[in-house]
Each structure stands twice: as structure tokens, then as C-alpha cells.
Design an enzyme around this catalytic site. Structure first.
Site, PDB file in Angstrom:
ATOM      1  N   ASP A  90      41.442   8.274   6.394  1.00  0.00           N
ATOM      2  CA  ASP A  90      42.422   7.460   5.942  1.00  0.00           C
ATOM      3  C   ASP A  90      42.425   6.210   7.263  1.00  0.00           C
ATOM      4  O   ASP A  90      43.201   5.324   7.097  1.00  0.00           O
ATOM      5  CB  ASP A  90      43.712   8.006   6.037  1.00  0.00           C
ATOM      6  CG  ASP A  90      43.904   8.995   7.224  1.00  0.00           C
ATOM      7  OD1 ASP A  90      44.382  10.150   6.801  1.00  0.00           O
ATOM      8  OD2 ASP A  90      43.902   8.627   8.273  1.00  0.00           O
ATOM      9  N   GLU A 109      33.422  11.579   7.911  1.00  0.00           N
ATOM     10  CA  GLU A 109      34.336  11.872   7.059  1.00  0.00           C
ATOM     11  C   GLU A 109      33.369  12.381   5.838  1.00  0.00           C
ATOM     12  O   GLU A 109      32.693  11.740   5.432  1.00  0.00           O
ATOM     13  CB  GLU A 109      35.214  10.694   6.572  1.00  0.00           C
ATOM     14  CG  GLU A 109      35.977  10.847   5.052  1.00  0.00           C
ATOM     15  CD  GLU A 109      36.919  12.228   4.905  1.00  0.00           C
ATOM     16  OE1 GLU A 109      37.715  12.395   5.647  1.00  0.00           O
ATOM     17  OE2 GLU A 109      36.453  12.941   4.030  1.00  0.00           O
ATOM     18  N   ASP A 140      29.490  15.789   6.492  1.00  0.00           N
ATOM     19  CA  ASP A 140      29.815  16.926   6.867  1.00  0.00           C
ATOM     20  C   ASP A 140      29.921  16.921   8.405  1.00  0.00           C
ATOM     21  O   ASP A 140      28.917  16.795   9.110  1.00  0.00           O
ATOM     22  CB  ASP A 140      29.271  18.243   6.458  1.00  0.00           C
ATOM     23  CG  ASP A 140      29.719  19.484   6.765  1.00  0.00           C
ATOM     24  OD1 ASP A 140      29.668  20.482   6.241  1.00  0.00           O
ATOM     25  OD2 ASP A 140      30.895  19.263   7.595  1.00  0.00           O
ATOM     26  N   GLY A 141      31.057  16.931   8.835  1.00  0.00           N
ATOM     27  CA  GLY A 141      31.341  17.049  10.587  1.00  0.00           C
ATOM     28  C   GLY A 141      30.620  17.912  11.219  1.00  0.00           C
ATOM     29  O   GLY A 141      30.291  18.103  12.313  1.00  0.00           O
ATOM     30  N   ASP A 158      40.482  15.584  12.993  1.00  0.00           N
ATOM     31  CA  ASP A 158      41.644  15.194  12.205  1.00  0.00           C
ATOM     32  C   ASP A 158      41.209  15.517  10.676  1.00  0.00           C
ATOM     33  O   ASP A 158      40.907  14.808   9.537  1.00  0.00           O
ATOM     34  CB  ASP A 158      41.826  13.661  12.100  1.00  0.00           C
ATOM     35  CG  ASP A 158      42.760  13.306  11.008  1.00  0.00           C
ATOM     36  OD1 ASP A 158      42.698  12.085  10.509  1.00  0.00           O
ATOM     37  OD2 ASP A 158      43.869  13.995  10.856  1.00  0.00           O
ATOM     38  N   SER A 159      41.318  16.951  10.364  1.00  0.00           N
ATOM     39  CA  SER A 159      40.748  17.636   9.084  1.00  0.00           C
ATOM     40  C   SER A 159      41.872  18.069   8.327  1.00  0.00           C
ATOM     41  O   SER A 159      42.869  18.196   8.605  1.00  0.00           O
ATOM     42  CB  SER A 159      39.548  18.485   9.224  1.00  0.00           C
ATOM     43  OG  SER A 159      40.649  19.819   9.566  1.00  0.00           O
ATOM     44  N   ASP A 161      43.457  21.358   6.280  1.00  0.00           N
ATOM     45  CA  ASP A 161      43.705  22.790   6.855  1.00  0.00           C
ATOM     46  C   ASP A 161      42.364  23.690   6.675  1.00  0.00           C
ATOM     47  O   ASP A 161      41.521  23.301   5.791  1.00  0.00           O
ATOM     48  CB  ASP A 161      44.882  23.589   5.974  1.00  0.00           C
ATOM     49  CG  ASP A 161      46.082  22.443   6.375  1.00  0.00           C
ATOM     50  OD1 ASP A 161      46.781  22.454   5.482  1.00  0.00           O
ATOM     51  OD2 ASP A 161      46.169  21.839   7.287  1.00  0.00           O
TER      52      ASP A 161
HETATM   53  N1  SAM Z   1      46.356  14.380   8.976  1.00  0.00           N
HETATM   54  C1  SAM Z   1      45.947  15.432   7.839  1.00  0.00           C
HETATM   55  C2  SAM Z   1      46.193  16.630   8.297  1.00  0.00           C
HETATM   56  O1  SAM Z   1      46.652  16.919   9.423  1.00  0.00           O
HETATM   57  O2  SAM Z   1      46.185  17.488   7.283  1.00  0.00           O
HETATM   58  C3  SAM Z   1      44.413  15.020   7.653  1.00  0.00           C
HETATM   59  C4  SAM Z   1      44.301  13.854   7.139  1.00  0.00           C
HETATM   60  S1  SAM Z   1      42.407  13.424   6.669  1.00  0.00           S
HETATM   61  C5  SAM Z   1      42.734  12.525   5.208  1.00  0.00           C
HETATM   62  C6  SAM Z   1      41.577  14.855   6.447  1.00  0.00           C
HETATM   63  C7  SAM Z   1      40.171  14.582   6.071  1.00  0.00           C
HETATM   64  O3  SAM Z   1      39.236  15.688   6.649  1.00  0.00           O
HETATM   65  C8  SAM Z   1      39.981  14.671   4.557  1.00  0.00           C
HETATM   66  O4  SAM Z   1      39.660  13.467   4.269  1.00  0.00           O
HETATM   67  C9  SAM Z   1      38.858  15.379   4.304  1.00  0.00           C
HETATM   68  O5  SAM Z   1      37.857  15.203   3.423  1.00  0.00           O
HETATM   69  C10 SAM Z   1      38.132  15.568   5.682  1.00  0.00           C
HETATM   70  N2  SAM Z   1      37.338  16.499   5.757  1.00  0.00           N
HETATM   71  C11 SAM Z   1      37.621  17.980   5.621  1.00  0.00           C
HETATM   72  N3  SAM Z   1      36.523  19.125   6.072  1.00  0.00           N
HETATM   73  C12 SAM Z   1      35.543  17.841   6.504  1.00  0.00           C
HETATM   74  C13 SAM Z   1      34.199  18.219   7.174  1.00  0.00           C
HETATM   75  N4  SAM Z   1      33.719  19.607   7.256  1.00  0.00           N
HETATM   76  N5  SAM Z   1      33.555  17.026   7.703  1.00  0.00           N
HETATM   77  C14 SAM Z   1      34.301  15.778   7.638  1.00  0.00           C
HETATM   78  N6  SAM Z   1      35.328  15.619   6.967  1.00  0.00           N
HETATM   79  C15 SAM Z   1      36.053  16.958   6.567  1.00  0.00           C
END
Ligand code: SAM
Length: 276
Positions: A90, A109, A140-141, A158-159, A161
Site C-alpha cells: 500500500d 510485495e 516473494d520477499g 510489513d506483511s 499475518d
Molecule cells: N499493515 C498490515 C498489517 O499489519 O497486517 C500489512 C499491510 S500490507 C498490505 C501486507 C502485504 O504483505 C500484502 O500486500 C501481502 O500481499 C504482502 N505479503 C504477504 N506475504 C508476502 C511475501 N511472502 N512477500 C512479499 N509480500 C508479502
């Protein structure tokens, strides 16, 4: 996502949910990774949800984005120059980092459609991705961190859960990779969930990081739209930096008192992670 009489509810358990009365549902899309919904709510403005859980709202996103960014900046040996954000599609974290003077930002992301949805409904946040020095990668991070040759002064998770694509971001192996890609004097920070409703998340983060880093410190903030409103983050670092007394940063939530107070933990949280 079915709206019941114009309410969006995030279910915390079979017996508890938080409901937002909505004016309209603006978007719903199933991607390869998750379901993304955007609602226009009466009390919190536009709301981004992923798999039915609140990710951020216009009216309180500043708390989370300031706290996950400004607190760790006090625990690097020098002002960080190079940052890695995993998740954060975001743009909220990248924006706060840039405002705090960090210009070399890599944001990884996994889901391009999160970025596209946020560009459409939260353009004020995603505009950071067009700033020189800010690199947005759709990967994939976990994989990125393992394979990159780059090193960073601050690495931020900042992923979503710890389920689905984010589960591996709370693993010891990932934390070892993170430590190997931190420059000397660098700091790692992750969101670590609600101590009330997601005790597993803060335990996984604290125990996993404690087996890799010398200093591991959970801290908290009050985010009304997150489960119970009581949210945690965890920083980890190796260098013996002095306890910061004051901050050069100020925000809508963050200030000197919060910098000192956010590390004070209720007893049940100390018991949960096994510290005295
Ligand atoms: N502030 C929020 C929270 O605390 O739950 C997180 C917001 S941000 C939109 C979360 C992002 O993490 C999502 O867009 C999701 O696609 C991303 N995400 C999840 N797993 C990931 C990974 N392995 N690598 C990169 N991005 C990932």
C-alpha cells in the site's frame, strides 16, 4: 465478501467480530494469493481488507505506519541509508521512511494486485513508488531476501499475518537470512500481531528473532481497527546502541513519550514471551 445490511465484519473468533458500517463496497478481487476488498466506511474512511482482515484504513493508517518505521530508526548505529520493506504494497511504510529521510528503498510485495488496488483507492500512499530511489519489486520477499546480494541498514516486514504467503516471514530461517543481509549496526523490524488475539505471532517473532539476534524488543501501539486495538511490533539488532531518550521525529501518533513508553509491556505479554 458478502455484506450484511451494509456492514463489513472482521471475525476474530466464532464469538467475536469487529463490524464497520459501510456506505459501499468499492472493490473485491481474488488474486493468486488472497482476496482483496476495499470498502468505503462511515467512521474510518476507505478500508483495505485482505482475506477478510483489516490491513489499513484512511483514518488510522498513520499509527501503524509511523510506529513500524520511526521506532526502529532510533536503534541503528547511524541514520539508515538503505532500506528493504517486505510486504507493504500500500506504500504506507515506504512513505513514512522517505519522510524520515531514507531515500534508497526497495519494497518487495508478492501481489501486484494489492499495489494496483491501492493505486486506485489510496493514491496518496502509493505515489511513493514513483519517487526516484524507491524500487517496487513484485516478488516473494522470502525468496528475494535469500537470493539478493544487496545488504540493508534496515529490513522491515510489513506483511499480512503469519498465514499463507506471509507464514515464512515469521520463521527462524527467514530471520537468519535477514541478519545476513543487514549491514553492521543495522536493525530488523516486523509487525508481530495482537498480543490478545494472535499470541502465536508475537511468540513466533520473539522466539525466532531471539535465536538469531542479540537484542530483541517488542513494542506496542493502539490501532483502533486492528484486533483488540492493541498491536505489537518487534525490533531486533546486534549492536549495543544506547537507549534513545529523545527523537528528532514527530508524527500524528509518534513522539518522545511514545518512543520511551511503547516498550513498556503489560505483564501478560511479558509472560507470553517469557521475559521478566
Ligand atoms: N499493515 C498490515 C498489517 O499489519 O497486517 C500489512 C499491510 S500490507 C498490505 C501486507 C502485504 O504483505 C500484502 O500486500 C501481502 O500481499 C504482502 N505479503 C504477504 N506475504 C508476502 C511475501 N511472502 N512477500 C512479499 N509480500 C508479502
Amino acid at each position: 465478501m458478502r455484506l450484511i445490511e451494509n456492514w463489513f465484519s472482521e471475525r476474530y473468533s466464532d464469538n467475536l467480530q469487529l463490524s464497520f458500517r459501510v456506505k459501499d463496497q468499492l472493490m473485491s478481487v481474488k488474486t493468486d494469493y488472497q482476496r482483496i476488498d476495499v470498502f468505503d466506511t462511515y467512521d474510518y474512511g476507505k478500508l483495505l481488507a485482505i482475506d477478510g482482515t483489516v490491513q489499513m484504513c484512511e483514518y488510522d493508517e498513520f499509527v501503524y505506519h509511523e510506529m513500524i518505521t520511526l521506532v526502529p530508526l532510533h536503534f541503528t548505529r547511524e541514520q539508515p541509508k538503505k532500506a528493504l520493506i517486505i510486504g507493504g504494497g500500500d506504500g504506507g511504510v515506504a512513505g513514512q521512511l522517505n519522510k524520515a529521510g531514507v531515500n534508497d528503498i526497495t519494497n518487495v510485495e508478492i501481489d501486484s494486485q494489492v499495489v494496483q488496488v491501492c493505486e486506485r483507492f489510496f493514491p496518496g500512499l502509493t505515489s511513493i513508488f514513483r519517487k526516484p530511489g524507491v524500487k517496487l519489486l513484485i516478488k516473494d520477499g522470502i525468496k528475494y531476501l535469500r537470493e539478493t546480494r544487496e545488504k540493508f541498514d534496515i529490513i522491515m516486514v510489513d506483511s499480512t499475518d503469519p498465514e499463507g504467503p506471509a507464514e515464512g516471514l515469521f520463521s527462524k530461517k527467514f530471520y537468519e537470512d535477514a541478519r545476513n543481509k543487514l549491514n553492521e549496526g543495522g536493525v530488523f523490524v516486523t509487525q508481530s500481531g495482537s498480543p490478545y488475539y494472535q499470541p502465536k505471532a508475537i511468540k513466533m517473532a520473539f522466539e525466532g528473532l531471539s535465536s538469531v539476534f542479540k537484542h530483541v524488543r517488542p513494542y506496542t501501539a493502539f490501532i483502533p481497527t486492528y484486533p483488540s486495538g492493541f498491536w505489537s511490533f518487534t525490533i531486533a539488532y546486534d549492536s549495543d546502541v544506547d537507549e534513545p531518550e529523545t527523537t528528532p521525529f514527530s508524527g500524528k501518533y509518534f513522539n518522545n513519550d511514545i518512543l520511551r513508553g511503547c516498550f513498556l509491556l503489560p505483564q501478560f505479554v511479558k509472560d507470553l514471551i517469557g521475559v521478566t
